[in-house]
Design a protein around this motif. Structure first.
Motif, PDB file in Angstrom:
ATOM      1  N   ALA A   3      -5.962  -6.725   0.075  1.00  0.00           N
ATOM      2  CA  ALA A   3      -5.566  -5.635   1.013  1.00  0.00           C
ATOM      3  C   ALA A   3      -5.017  -4.552   0.426  1.00  0.00           C
ATOM      4  O   ALA A   3      -4.588  -3.564   1.123  1.00  0.00           O
ATOM      5  CB  ALA A   3      -4.805  -5.935   2.002  1.00  0.00           C
ATOM      6  N   ILE A   4      -4.487  -4.686  -0.886  1.00  0.00           N
ATOM      7  CA  ILE A   4      -3.892  -3.412  -1.358  1.00  0.00           C
ATOM      8  C   ILE A   4      -5.089  -2.435  -2.093  1.00  0.00           C
ATOM      9  O   ILE A   4      -5.997  -3.028  -2.948  1.00  0.00           O
ATOM     10  CB  ILE A   4      -3.141  -3.884  -2.740  1.00  0.00           C
ATOM     11  CG1 ILE A   4      -2.041  -4.999  -1.803  1.00  0.00           C
ATOM     12  CG2 ILE A   4      -2.373  -2.776  -3.182  1.00  0.00           C
ATOM     13  CD1 ILE A   4      -1.073  -4.619  -1.327  1.00  0.00           C
ATOM     14  N   THR A   5      -5.240  -1.355  -1.495  1.00  0.00           N
ATOM     15  CA  THR A   5      -6.326  -0.470  -1.783  1.00  0.00           C
ATOM     16  C   THR A   5      -6.182   0.698  -3.019  1.00  0.00           C
ATOM     17  O   THR A   5      -7.065   1.060  -3.639  1.00  0.00           O
ATOM     18  CB  THR A   5      -6.587   0.319  -0.473  1.00  0.00           C
ATOM     19  OG1 THR A   5      -5.529   0.908  -0.056  1.00  0.00           O
ATOM     20  CG2 THR A   5      -7.140  -0.770   0.386  1.00  0.00           C
ATOM     21  N   ASP A   6      -4.955   0.991  -3.211  1.00  0.00           N
ATOM     22  CA  ASP A   6      -4.646   1.939  -3.966  1.00  0.00           C
ATOM     23  C   ASP A   6      -4.855   1.576  -5.544  1.00  0.00           C
ATOM     24  O   ASP A   6      -4.127   0.476  -5.880  1.00  0.00           O
ATOM     25  CB  ASP A   6      -3.252   2.814  -3.786  1.00  0.00           C
ATOM     26  CG  ASP A   6      -2.875   3.914  -4.748  1.00  0.00           C
ATOM     27  OD1 ASP A   6      -3.389   4.915  -4.353  1.00  0.00           O
ATOM     28  OD2 ASP A   6      -2.472   3.690  -5.637  1.00  0.00           O
ATOM     29  N   GLU A   7      -5.169   2.120  -6.356  1.00  0.00           N
ATOM     30  CA  GLU A   7      -5.442   1.615  -7.772  1.00  0.00           C
ATOM     31  C   GLU A   7      -3.939   1.640  -8.496  1.00  0.00           C
ATOM     32  O   GLU A   7      -3.505   0.572  -9.242  1.00  0.00           O
ATOM     33  CB  GLU A   7      -6.309   2.284  -8.730  1.00  0.00           C
ATOM     34  CG  GLU A   7      -7.764   2.150  -8.359  1.00  0.00           C
ATOM     35  CD  GLU A   7      -8.101   0.517  -8.514  1.00  0.00           C
ATOM     36  OE1 GLU A   7      -7.750   0.133  -9.324  1.00  0.00           O
ATOM     37  OE2 GLU A   7      -8.663   0.003  -7.210  1.00  0.00           O
ATOM     38  N   LYS A   8      -3.177   2.763  -8.333  1.00  0.00           N
ATOM     39  CA  LYS A   8      -1.866   2.749  -8.671  1.00  0.00           C
ATOM     40  C   LYS A   8      -0.979   1.519  -8.307  1.00  0.00           C
ATOM     41  O   LYS A   8      -0.032   0.859  -8.982  1.00  0.00           O
ATOM     42  CB  LYS A   8      -1.172   4.059  -8.706  1.00  0.00           C
ATOM     43  CG  LYS A   8      -1.509   5.018  -9.720  1.00  0.00           C
ATOM     44  CD  LYS A   8      -0.662   6.252  -9.685  1.00  0.00           C
ATOM     45  CE  LYS A   8      -0.372   7.183 -10.697  1.00  0.00           C
ATOM     46  NZ  LYS A   8      -1.820   7.752 -11.116  1.00  0.00           N
ATOM     47  N   ASN A   9      -0.948   1.423  -7.118  1.00  0.00           N
ATOM     48  CA  ASN A   9      -0.094   0.239  -6.417  1.00  0.00           C
ATOM     49  C   ASN A   9      -0.564  -1.330  -7.032  1.00  0.00           C
ATOM     50  O   ASN A   9      -0.028  -1.949  -6.994  1.00  0.00           O
ATOM     51  CB  ASN A   9      -0.340   0.312  -4.854  1.00  0.00           C
ATOM     52  CG  ASN A   9       0.409   1.351  -4.324  1.00  0.00           C
ATOM     53  OD1 ASN A   9       0.771   2.205  -5.102  1.00  0.00           O
ATOM     54  ND2 ASN A   9       0.200   1.942  -3.171  1.00  0.00           N
ATOM     55  N   LYS A  10      -2.133  -1.102  -7.037  1.00  0.00           N
ATOM     56  CA  LYS A  10      -2.414  -2.593  -7.676  1.00  0.00           C
ATOM     57  C   LYS A  10      -1.770  -2.590  -9.015  1.00  0.00           C
ATOM     58  O   LYS A  10      -1.493  -3.794  -9.548  1.00  0.00           O
ATOM     59  CB  LYS A  10      -4.077  -2.771  -7.692  1.00  0.00           C
ATOM     60  CG  LYS A  10      -4.851  -2.873  -6.258  1.00  0.00           C
ATOM     61  CD  LYS A  10      -6.185  -2.734  -6.769  1.00  0.00           C
ATOM     62  CE  LYS A  10      -7.100  -3.167  -5.303  1.00  0.00           C
ATOM     63  NZ  LYS A  10      -8.365  -3.416  -5.517  1.00  0.00           N
ATOM     64  N   GLU A  11      -1.898  -1.879  -9.773  1.00  0.00           N
ATOM     65  CA  GLU A  11      -1.140  -1.819 -11.266  1.00  0.00           C
ATOM     66  C   GLU A  11       0.254  -2.233 -11.260  1.00  0.00           C
ATOM     67  O   GLU A  11       0.558  -3.202 -11.983  1.00  0.00           O
ATOM     68  CB  GLU A  11      -1.685  -0.352 -12.070  1.00  0.00           C
ATOM     69  CG  GLU A  11      -0.866  -0.534 -13.423  1.00  0.00           C
ATOM     70  CD  GLU A  11      -1.084   0.946 -13.966  1.00  0.00           C
ATOM     71  OE1 GLU A  11      -1.617   0.836 -14.811  1.00  0.00           O
ATOM     72  OE2 GLU A  11      -0.557   1.994 -13.554  1.00  0.00           O
ATOM     73  N   LEU A  12       0.764  -1.597 -10.162  1.00  0.00           N
ATOM     74  CA  LEU A  12       2.316  -1.874 -10.135  1.00  0.00           C
ATOM     75  C   LEU A  12       2.476  -3.370  -9.603  1.00  0.00           C
ATOM     76  O   LEU A  12       3.433  -4.185 -10.203  1.00  0.00           O
ATOM     77  CB  LEU A  12       2.897  -1.244  -9.031  1.00  0.00           C
ATOM     78  CG  LEU A  12       4.231  -1.365  -8.576  1.00  0.00           C
ATOM     79  CD1 LEU A  12       5.371  -0.646  -9.550  1.00  0.00           C
ATOM     80  CD2 LEU A  12       4.485  -0.823  -7.061  1.00  0.00           C
ATOM     81  N   ILE A  13       1.657  -3.801  -8.697  1.00  0.00           N
ATOM     82  CA  ILE A  13       1.899  -5.203  -8.410  1.00  0.00           C
ATOM     83  C   ILE A  13       1.491  -6.105  -9.661  1.00  0.00           C
ATOM     84  O   ILE A  13       1.951  -7.302  -9.792  1.00  0.00           O
ATOM     85  CB  ILE A  13       1.113  -5.505  -7.169  1.00  0.00           C
ATOM     86  CG1 ILE A  13       1.688  -4.778  -5.969  1.00  0.00           C
ATOM     87  CG2 ILE A  13       1.123  -7.186  -6.539  1.00  0.00           C
ATOM     88  CD1 ILE A  13       0.931  -4.453  -4.715  1.00  0.00           C
ATOM     89  N   ASN A  57       0.858  -1.267  -0.087  1.00  0.00           N
ATOM     90  CA  ASN A  57       0.180   0.103   0.035  1.00  0.00           C
ATOM     91  C   ASN A  57       0.952   1.418  -0.154  1.00  0.00           C
ATOM     92  O   ASN A  57       0.125   2.333  -0.393  1.00  0.00           O
ATOM     93  CB  ASN A  57      -0.987  -0.047   1.159  1.00  0.00           C
ATOM     94  CG  ASN A  57      -1.939  -0.919   1.003  1.00  0.00           C
ATOM     95  OD1 ASN A  57      -2.943  -0.761  -0.081  1.00  0.00           O
ATOM     96  ND2 ASN A  57      -2.359  -1.749   2.029  1.00  0.00           N
ATOM     97  N   ALA A  58       2.262   1.100   0.271  1.00  0.00           N
ATOM     98  CA  ALA A  58       3.006   2.124   0.202  1.00  0.00           C
ATOM     99  C   ALA A  58       3.732   2.487  -1.363  1.00  0.00           C
ATOM    100  O   ALA A  58       4.740   3.129  -1.294  1.00  0.00           O
ATOM    101  CB  ALA A  58       4.144   2.042   1.280  1.00  0.00           C
ATOM    102  N   GLY A  59       3.322   1.758  -2.134  1.00  0.00           N
ATOM    103  CA  GLY A  59       4.055   1.613  -3.389  1.00  0.00           C
ATOM    104  C   GLY A  59       5.202   0.594  -3.712  1.00  0.00           C
ATOM    105  O   GLY A  59       5.759   1.088  -4.676  1.00  0.00           O
ATOM    106  N   GLY A  60       5.349  -0.455  -2.975  1.00  0.00           N
ATOM    107  CA  GLY A  60       6.227  -1.479  -3.108  1.00  0.00           C
ATOM    108  C   GLY A  60       5.635  -2.547  -3.718  1.00  0.00           C
ATOM    109  O   GLY A  60       4.526  -2.754  -3.857  1.00  0.00           O
ATOM    110  N   VAL A  61       6.415  -3.613  -4.240  1.00  0.00           N
ATOM    111  CA  VAL A  61       6.025  -4.972  -4.562  1.00  0.00           C
ATOM    112  C   VAL A  61       6.129  -6.048  -3.484  1.00  0.00           C
ATOM    113  O   VAL A  61       7.456  -6.428  -3.469  1.00  0.00           O
ATOM    114  CB  VAL A  61       6.742  -5.053  -6.044  1.00  0.00           C
ATOM    115  CG1 VAL A  61       6.182  -6.350  -6.644  1.00  0.00           C
ATOM    116  CG2 VAL A  61       6.717  -3.876  -6.857  1.00  0.00           C
TER     117      VAL A  61
END
Length: 438
Positions: free
Chosen positions: A367-377, A355-359
């Motif tokens: 549990a990953i809520t941010d859409e950009k972070n989801k895209e990253l993962i 959720n902080a922008g890591g993989v």
């Protein structure tokens, strides 16, 4: 990272937070050690910035560790990526070695230290604590080293608790202004770069004095490569022709990109931090670098809309597990080090990292809520599913990082031809291969 993390030292605030939380409540520690008794100190080195995804997650891991080990204080010592890269062998062989530290993975770094007997064999702890069950096969590759120091098999000498890959960060506003769409092929990417140059804009932020430039060159080489070539280059499963189509294309095209103005001629002296600041400030519309920048870009970009995409057209991409937690052989508190690693592998810490922008390597996707972070993962999961991780160019041989940096700088400066630079790449590689009996 490549190689890298971004090359920035983590903020002193992380250490202050760790010390301030030393008196937190008590409970039985996950590994059963350090719960009571004489005061102890766990000395930890890492080089992630406090606002990076890893910095955020590890601050919470320190809080939980100290809550479960009330007699232990975590002493975080401020180091930089380059500093550890150049001095680890000397420091770990002395009585100044930390108890646990983040260290770069690959033959030239963790593999070399394991061969030299400077790292603790973690195999027993891996089995005992089930860390292997949390890591996919491609992520395990960088954690295990044979007696030659070659990754992919043998004993466990490190544990990654995050993953990473190289991507293209882009300024959506700048793309829209120039009528540029997100490219899906290398030809489309090149056309986009031409559009920016014609508008008087240098498109790509580059740090030639550290890891970023060589990773661009490697991405270009990978556009002509297949998995057997990567395995030959990185794992010594075959012979590598440095004047073959892969490296020839990478070095020649990189030099050509400088001549065409895609990369600034003065970028040879710039560091990774300069590259990141250049993109974040809006000076450059494109930055080719790793997921380790994701959290910082998300937190610091204020004046434009940004996004990311995979290097266009490639089946193979620079990337791997993240850097490793390693326990020096001279660590005075190995039991505490194992407990701390265990906490960083816990699902709530992994979720926080995601959720902080890591993989993360063991998070709950829901549990990953941010859409950009989801895209990253999701992009990373796509790469691992397609066996698309090709590691990093500086891994194969000891000292290769400096060789790669120097070669990229020479191409930027025009000091040497691509063929001459490739000769420089071949020499230490072949010497190391002969040294390990290849």
């Amino acid at each position: 990272m490549s190689s890298k993390g971004p090359g920035t030292a983590f903020a002193a605030a992380l250490a202050a937070a760790a010390l301030a939380l030393a008196a937190c409540g008590s409970s039985d520690p996950p590994g059963g050690g350090g719960g009571s008794g004489e005061p102890r100190t766990l000395t930890l080195w890492h080089y992630e910035s406090a606002d990076s995804a890893m910095g955020v997650a590890w601050t919470e891991a320190i809080r939980q560790f100290e809550a479960g080990h009330p007699n232990v204080k975590v002493k975080v010592e401020e180091k930089g990526f380059e500093q550890i890269q150049k001095t680890a062998g000397m420091v770990l062989g002395s009585d100044q070695a930390p108890d646990i530290m983040e260290y770069n993975k690959g033959n030239a770094t963790a593999g070399l230290l394991s061969k030299q007997g400077l790292l603790t064999d973690l195999t027993e702890q891996v089995t005992k604590r089930g860390w292997d069950k949390l890591l996919s096969p491609s992520l395990r590759t960088t954690a295990r080293y044979d007696e030659r120091g070659v990754m992919g098999s043998g004993n466990w000498y490190g544990i990654p608790n995050y993953a990473e890959y190289v991507m293209v960060y882009y300024n959506k506003d700048a793309f829209e202004k120039q009528g540029v769409k997100v490219p899906t092929t290398l030809d489309e990417f090149t056309a986009a770069l031409d559009t920016f140059v014609k508008a008087g804009i240098t498109p790509i932020a580059v740090g030639g004095a550290e890891y970023p430039a060589q990773q661009i060159m490697y991405q270009l080489a990978l556009s002509k490569a297949q998995r057997p070539w990567v395995d030959a280059f990185e794992l010594y499963k075959g012979r590598v022709d440095f004047h073959g189509p892969e490296w020839t294309y990478g070095a020649t095209t990189f030099a050509d990109w400088v001549k065409k103005g895609y990369i600034a001629k003065d970028s040879a002296s710039l560091k990774a931090e300069d590259m990141g600041v250049g993109f974040i400030s809006g000076k450059y519309p494109i930055m080719v670098s790793g997921s380790w920048w994701y959290g910082r870009v998300a937190g610091e970009v204020k004046n434009f809309t940004w996004g990311s995409f995979l290097w266009p057209g490639n089946r193979l991409h620079a990337g791997s597990s993240g850097n490793l937690w390693v326990v020096p052989e001279k660590s005075k508190n190995k039991d505490l080090a194992y407990d701390f690693i265990d906490i960083t592998m816990k699902k709530d810490i992994q979720n926080r990292l995601g959720n902080a922008g890591g993989v993360p390597v063991a998070a709950d996707p829901a549990a990953i809520t941010d859409e950009k972070n989801k895209e990253l993962i999701e992009n990373f999961n796509k790469l691992t599913a397609e066996d698309g991780l090709a590691y990093y160019p500086d891994w194969p041989a000891p000292g290769y990082y400096d060789v790669m940096v120097a070669g990229a700088q020479e191409l930027i400066n025009g000091a040497k031809t691509p063929s001459q630079v490739l000769d420089e790449f071949a020499r230490p590689y072949d010497e190391n291969l002969a040294d390990i009996g290849g």
